[in-house]
Enzyme design. Structure first.
Site, PDB file in Angstrom:
ATOM      1  CG  HIS A 368      -1.614  -1.329   1.414  1.00 26.31           C
ATOM      2  ND1 HIS A 368      -1.765  -1.922   2.634  1.00 26.31           N
ATOM      3  CD2 HIS A 368      -2.156  -2.177   0.514  1.00 26.31           C
ATOM      4  CE1 HIS A 368      -2.381  -3.081   2.496  1.00 26.31           C
ATOM      5  NE2 HIS A 368      -2.622  -3.260   1.224  1.00 26.31           N
ATOM      6  CB  CYS A 681      -6.698  -1.928 -14.398  1.00 26.42           C
ATOM      7  SG  CYS A 681      -8.194  -1.327 -15.188  1.00 26.42           S
TER       8      CYS A 681
END
Length: 758
Positions: A368, A681
Site C-alpha cells: 500500500h 489495469c
C-alpha cells in the site's frame, strides 16, 4: 592491580574530562589511549579503525612504536585484532602469542607483550574498529576492566561515526563514513537525490558517563515500568485489543520488555558507571552485532523487534511519554525518508514538496505504501536490509527507483552520474510533455485509450497534467486504509464527487472496496487465514457484509447524480457474484428514485477479471456486464500460484510468458466478439514493451500510473498496430515451451526503432 587513576570507574570520569577538552579528534584519541593504559596498568593501549577498503588501520597507540600509527594495517579477520573485528566479540587472552590467530607486525614492536584484551568498537551493531590493551606479564583481565573498555569503545564509535577522524591521506577513510551501496526492490520509479530523514529517529546518546550509578538505575527501572505499562495499555485497550497483526507485534514487545536476561544486562551495564541511555545502546549494539551474524531468518526477524523495543526505551529515558515518530513538520528540503516499514497514512503526513524519495527495509511493489509513493511521484525502494542502520540523519543519499539501488554517502563520481541521469530523464519528460495533447493513435490510425490508475485526492491533478483520457481504475479502498476509523457515507460521497469533478466529464471507473487478504483495515476485525490472498476479501467480503457494500454503492450513486457513473466489482470468481452485486446497485437506485434524490444519468457495471475461473465463464459474464477490466497483477499471481508479495517467487514468472499472454488474448477476443469494452489495469500496462504487446493482442484501452503515460504514449505513436498484431499473435500461439517471449519481442521493437525503455 590499579593504576595511578584509580580503576575503571575513575577511568570513565577522566574520559568525560578528555571529551570536553578543545582539541582535535586525533589529539583526543591519543589522550584516550594514554588514559586507558595508565588506568589499567597496561603497557600498551591501541585503537584500530576499520577503513573503507575493509582493512584495520592503527590510529593511535600508547606503548607500541608511534611511527607505526597510520602505517600498520591488517585485514579484517587477520590476527587477534582482525578476529575481534570479525567476530564482534571481546577476546581476553593471558598468552596472546600462543593463539593460532596471532599475527606478528614487526614495525609495532609488540612481540614482547603476552596478555591481550581486545573489544570491538560497535555502533548500531556495525563494527567500526577495535580497542586493545596489552601487557608483558601473563594476566587475564577482569570483567570490570572489559566493561570499562567496552564503554570507552562506545565513545570512540561516536567519534568515528561522526566523521571526526581522518586517515593517513591516502583516501582510505574510516568505515563509519564510507559510501554504502545496497540493492533492493524497486517500488516507485524515479530518482531521488537528497539527505536522510529517519521516519523513526534514533535517540542520540550524548552523555555516556554517569554522575550517580544509583540514580541511573532508578531512571532505568522507571523507564522500564513506563514502557511495560504503555505496551499493556496498547494491547488491552483501543483498536488492537482484538486479535490481529498489530496485537501480535505488541505481544512480542511485551515479552521482550519483561525478559529477565535483557533487563539483567541493562542493569549490569549501568553498574559499570555509564548512564541508562548508554546502557541501552550498548546492550542493543552488542545484541545486534551477534544477531546479524545469525543465518536463521526467525532470529534475524526478532532483531527488528528488539531494535524497536530499545528505541522505545530510549524514548522513555530522554522524553518520557513522547511517541516514536518524528515531527513531520520539521522535514527539510530534498528529504529522503528511511524507515523499517511504514503505512500509507504516515507517508501522506509528510510535505510532498520537500520529499524526494523513500527507502524501506520491508515493502513490495504491490504494498500500500508503494501505491501511495507512486501516486505522489517519489522514487521508492524496498527490501534494503538494515537500511536504518546503514545511515545517519543528514547523510547524502541517492534512491534509484528504476533499478532498486540505494547509494548512501555516494562518491563524487556516483553523484555526478546520477545528476546526469536526472537531467536525461528531465529531457525525456519534456519530450513526453510535447506529445501530451497529441491524439493517442498508432501510426496506422488505431486509437488507444490511455487512462490513469488512482485512489487518492493527490492523484487527481495528474488527469490534466498527463492528458489522460480518464481514470481507468480508482481504488476506493485507499480512503479506508488511510483513515483512523471507517469512513462515513458523507466522507465517501465527498471524495467520489471530487474525483468526478476533477475528471471534468472524462470517464472514471470506481472499483468497489477491495480489502481483506493483505489489505488489512486497522479498525476491522482480522481473522487469521492460511492463504489470505485466496481468502475472505474484495467482493466476497462485500457480499457477506452487505451493509458495507450498500453504504459504498449509496455514496457512489449520490456522488454521480446527473452524471455517467462506472462501477466495477473486484475478484469476481463466478457469474452469480456479479448478479448479487448488481442487485444491491439496483435496490439502491430504486431507493434514490423513491425518495426523490438525483440519480446518475447512466450506470455502467463491470467486473475485474483477475480470478482464472472467469476465463472459463467469459461468454456468460460478458453477456451481463457493460464492460470488463483485467487486473493483470492478481491474474498473473493466481494463474501461476505465485505470491506477488513474496520476493523469492514474485519475479519467477514473466508477464510476457506464452501462458499469460494466451489468457489475455482470449479475454480480448471474447470481449470484442461480445461488443464489450475491455481495459487492462495492472502494472503490466505501465511498461512500454508490455503495452505494445497488449496492443498487438487487441487491447485498445490501458490504465496505468501517471508517470507511465508519457513513455507508453511515445512508444505507441511510433508503432504500427497491424504490424504488432501480425507479429505478436502467431508468436503467442506458437507452442514451443518457452518460459517467456520477452527476448523476441524486444528484438522486434529494436529492429523498428521503437523506444521501449522508460
Amino acid at each position: 592491580m590499579r593504576g595511578q587513576y584509580g580503576g575503571p570507574r575513575v577511568l570513565l570520569r577522566r574520559l568525560r574530562e578528555v571529551m570536553a577538552e578543545p582539541v582535535t579528534a586525533q589529539e583526543r584519541l591519543d589522550r584516550i589511549v594514554v588514559l586507558i593504559a595508565a588506568n589499567m596498568v597496561a603497557e600498551v593501549c591501541s585503537v584500530y579503525v576499520l577503513r573503507v577498503d575493509g582493512d584495520l588501520e592503527l590510529y593511535a597507540t600508547e606503548g607500541l612504536n608511534r611511527e607505526a600509527v597510520h602505517r600498520t594495517t591488517m585485514h579484517k579477520g587477520e590476527g587477534l585484532v582482525g578476529l575481534v573485528a570479525d567476530e564482534a566479540e571481546p577476546v581476553n587472552l593471558s598468552d596472546a602469542q600462543s593463539h593460532p590467530a596471532f599475527a606478528y607486525k614487526p614495525e609495532t614492536g609488540e612481540e614482547i607483550y603476552h596478555s591481550f584484551l581486545g573489544v570491538p568498537i560497535l555502533r548500531a551493531g556495525n563494527t567500526l574498529g577495535v580497542l586493545v590493551v596489552q601487557n608483558k606479564s601473563h594476566r587475564t583481565y577482569s570483567e570490570e576492566e572489559i566493561e570499562a573498555l567496552q564503554t570507552t569503545a562506545m565513545v570512540i564509535a561516536e567519534m568515528i561515526a561522526g566523521g571526526e577522524l581522518s586517515g593517513a591521506g591516502d583516501g582510505l577513510e574510516p568505515v563509519g563514513r564510507r559510501p554504502a551501496h545496497a540493492f533492493g526492490g524497486a517500488l516507485s520509479e524515479g530518482i531521488g537525490l537528497g539527505h536522510v530523514w529517519l521516519h523513526e529517529p534514533r535517540v542520540v546518546v550524548k552523555t555516556f558517563i554517569a554522575e550517580n550509578t544509583e540514580s541511573e538505575l532508578k531512571r532505568l527501572d522507571t523507564a522500564l515500568a513506563n514502557l511495560r505499562a504503555s505496551i499493556d495499555v496498547l494491547i488491552d485497550e483501543g483498536d488492537v485489543a482484538r486479535a490481529g497483526e498489530h496485537r501480535d507485534v505488541l505481544e512480542a514487545f511485551r515479552m521482550f520488555a519483561n525478559d529477565r536476561g535483557w533487563v539483567r544486562r541493562l542493569h549490569e551495564a549501568v553498574q559499570t558507571g555509564i548512564t541508562a541511555e548508554a546502557a541501552v545502546e550498548r546492550v542493543q549494539s552488542d545484541t545486534r552485532a551477534r544477531m546479524q551474524r545469525q543465518t536463521d531468518p526467525y532470529l534475524r526477524e526478532r532483531l527488528h523487534d528488539l531494535d524497536d523495543l530499545a528505541n522505545r526505551l530510549l524514548r522513555e529515558l530522554v522524553a518520557p511519554g513522547k511517541g516514536m515518530m518524528t515531527d513531520v513538520t520539521d522535514l527539510p528540503d530534498n528529504a529522503i525518508l528511511v524507515a523499517r516499514s511504514m503505512g500509507p497514512a504516515a507517508l501522506l503526513d509528510y510535505d510532498r514538496t520537500k520529499l524526494r524519495g523513500l527507502v524501506l527495509e520491508e515493502g513490495s511493489a504491490s504494498s500500500h505504501v508503494a501505491i501511495v509513493a507512486r501516486a505522489l511521484g517519489i522514487a521508492a525502494v524496498g527490501q534494503i536490509e538494515n537500511a536504518t542502520g546503514l545511515v545517519e540523519p543528514g547523510d547524502a543519499i541517492i534512491v534509484d527507483g528504476l533499478s532498486g539501488e540505494v547509494h548512501v554517502r555516494p562518491t563524487a563520481d556516483v553523484e555526478r552520474a546520477y545528476v546526469d541521469k536526472v537531467r536525461f530523464r528531465a529531457r525525456r519528460q519534456e519530450q513526453y510533455r510535447a506529445v501530451r495533447d497529441a491524439p493517442s493513435t498508432t501510426r496506422d490510425g488505431e486509437k488507444v485509450q490511455l487512462l490513469l490508475n488512482a485512489g487518492l485526492l493527490v492523484d487527481l491533478p495528474h488527469i490534466a497534467e498527463t492528458g489522460a483520457a480518464g481514470v481507468g481504475l480508482f481504488r476506493t479502498e485507499l480512503q479506508f486504509m488511510i483513515a483512523a476509523s471507517m469512513p462515513k457515507t458523507a466522507a465517501q460521497q465527498k471524495l467520489y464527487r471530487a474525483v468526478l469533478d476533477a475528471a471534468d466529464g472524462k470517464p472514471v471507473t470506481f472499483r468497489t472496496l477491495d480489502v481483506g487478504g493483505d489489505k488489512i483495515l486497522p479498525y476491522m476485525r482480522n481473522e487469521p487465514e492460511e492463504n489470505p490472498a485466496l481468502g475472505w476479501r474484495a467482493i466476497r467480503l462485500g457480499l457477506d457484509r452487505p451493509a458495507l457494500l450498500r453504504t459504498q454503492i449509496r455514496a457512489l450513486l449520490n456522488a454521480g447524480g446527473g452524471r455517467d457513473l462506472r462501477i466495477m466489482f473486484p475478484m469476481v470468481a463466478c457469474v452469480s457474484e456479479f448478479d448479487d452485486a448488481r442487485d444491491i446497485v439496483n435496490r439502491e437506485l430504486a431507493r434514490l428514485v423513491k425518495h426523490g434524490h438525483p440519480v446518475p444519468a447512466s450506470v455502467a457495471l463491470g467486473v475485474m477479471i483477475e480470478v482464472p475461473s472467469l476465463l472459463f465463464q467469459l461468454d456468460e459474464i460478458l453477456a451481463k456486464v457493460d464492460f470488463v477490466s483485467v487486473g493483470s497483477n492478481d491474474l498473473l499471481q493466481f494463474l501461476f500460484a505465485v505470491d506477488r508479495g513474496n520476493a523469492r517467487v514474485s519475479g519467477r514468472f514473466d508477464t510476457l510468458s506464452p501462458a499469460f499472454l494466451r489468457s489475455l488474448a482470449r479475454i480480448a477476443e471474447r470481449a470484442k466478439a461480445a461488443g464489450k469494452p475491455v481495459t487492462l489495469c495492472g502494472e503490466m500496462g505501465s511498461k512500454p514493451l508490455e503495452a505494445l504487446t497488449l496492443i498487438g493482442l487487441g487491447y485498445r484501452s490501458l490504465s496505468m500510473s501517471p508517470a507511465s503515460i508519457g513513455p507508453v504514449k511515445a512508444a505507441l505513436l511510433e508503432a504500427d498496430a497491424s504490424e504488432l498484431a501480425d507479429f505478436i499473435k502467431p508468436l503467442v500461439a506458437r507452442a514451443d515451451g518457452a518460459a517467456t517471449l520477452r527476448g523476441e519481442i524486444e528484438a522486434f521493437a529494436a529492429e523498428r526503432g521503437l523506444q521501449v525503455s522508460p
